[in-house]
Design a protein around this motif. Structure first.
Motif, PDB file in Angstrom:
ATOM      1  N   ASP A  57       0.822  -1.211   0.000  1.00  0.00           N
ATOM      2  CA  ASP A  57       0.000   0.000   0.000  1.00  0.00           C
ATOM      3  C   ASP A  57       0.854   1.258   0.000  1.00  0.00           C
ATOM      4  O   ASP A  57       0.549   2.246  -0.690  1.00  0.00           O
ATOM      5  N   VAL A  58       1.939   1.233   0.766  1.00  0.00           N
ATOM      6  CA  VAL A  58       2.785   2.421   0.911  1.00  0.00           C
ATOM      7  C   VAL A  58       3.586   2.698  -0.352  1.00  0.00           C
ATOM      8  O   VAL A  58       3.656   3.831  -0.828  1.00  0.00           O
ATOM      9  N   PHE A  59       4.189   1.663  -0.921  1.00  0.00           N
ATOM     10  CA  PHE A  59       5.148   1.871  -2.013  1.00  0.00           C
ATOM     11  C   PHE A  59       4.562   1.653  -3.408  1.00  0.00           C
ATOM     12  O   PHE A  59       5.115   2.145  -4.385  1.00  0.00           O
ATOM     13  N   PHE A  60       3.445   0.912  -3.506  1.00  0.00           N
ATOM     14  CA  PHE A  60       2.895   0.607  -4.829  1.00  0.00           C
ATOM     15  C   PHE A  60       1.477   1.119  -5.032  1.00  0.00           C
ATOM     16  O   PHE A  60       0.878   0.900  -6.084  1.00  0.00           O
ATOM     17  N   GLY A  61       0.914   1.780  -4.013  1.00  0.00           N
ATOM     18  CA  GLY A  61      -0.394   2.390  -4.172  1.00  0.00           C
ATOM     19  C   GLY A  61      -1.560   1.420  -4.206  1.00  0.00           C
ATOM     20  O   GLY A  61      -2.625   1.759  -4.725  1.00  0.00           O
ATOM     21  N   THR A  62      -1.370   0.205  -3.690  1.00  0.00           N
ATOM     22  CA  THR A  62      -2.480  -0.755  -3.620  1.00  0.00           C
ATOM     23  C   THR A  62      -3.405  -0.385  -2.470  1.00  0.00           C
ATOM     24  O   THR A  62      -3.167   0.587  -1.737  1.00  0.00           O
TER      25      THR A  62
END
Length: 213
Positions: free
Chosen positions: A106-111
């Protein structure tokens, strides 16, 4: 995320035949079925309920695979209560690793595994390099103070909703882990004794190892 989980289960499943160089030395088919069914259900019946159920079952199945391999292919022997406890703790540990992986995604790939809105990394980290990112992760998980503020830019309501969902995930993982522990003790160790299915040479090898212990 799920590709990674599937690869880990696959890697664990092929450890026995590779270790003994014998394709007949495999986990009981029931264990492999329990590990495969959640992934198939998730792929074919993609609904919120099925996805959640598949998540919990996959986590428990992974712990079950580890427990059965230790019980069948090593000299490790567990008492009844410890066998159940081991599966429960392994399930919770796996759920914890999965939660960390979802957070990082969620933090690094925007999931949106945990957060309904993509969080923003602190500016000093976003504008830095790999070293700054690792130092920031150390601040977040270990409690160090290399980069200063460690908070993400997430609305409080989103953060609270993510925490609530994560805690319920751990509750569900605990319940499923207990069920998996009971299945491991009552079925795989008592009724479907996998030792009886091993090729003769492998069973003799294990007997020698146990005698050596």
């Amino acid at each position: 995320m799920w590709v990674g989980v599937t690869l880990v289960i696959t890697a664990l499943a092929v450890v026995p035949p590779l270790a003994y160089r014998n394709p007949r030395v495999m986990l009981p088919w029931e264990v492999l079925a329990l590990a495969v069914v959640p992934d198939l259900a998730r792929a074919l019946l993609y609904t919120p309920f099925v996805v959640d159920l598949a998540t919990y079952l996959s986590v428990a199945a992974l712990a079950l695979v580890v427990a059965v391999e230790l019980d069948v292919f090593t000299a490790v022997r567990m008492t009844e209560w410890f066998a159940v406890l081991f599966v429960v703790l392994s399930t919770l540990a796996t759920a914890g690793v999965l939660a960390v992986g979802q957070w990082l995604s969620d933090v690094f790939f925007g999931t949106h595994f945990l957060y309904t809105e993509s969080p923003e990394i602190p500016a000093q980290v976003a504008n830095g390099g790999a070293a700054d990112t690792l130092l920031w992760l150390s601040d977040v998980f270990v409690g160090t103070t290399f980069t200063g503020p460690t908070a993400l830019s997430v609305p409080p309501a989103v953060e609270q909703a993510a925490l609530d969902a994560l805690m319920w995930d751990f509750v569900a993982a605990t319940v499923v882990g207990i069920l998996a522990g009971v299945v491991f003790e009552r079925y795989f160790r008592r009724r479907a004794n996998a030792h009886l299915r091993l090729p003769e040479g492998v069973e003799e090898t294990l007997d020698i190892e146990e005698a050596g212990e």
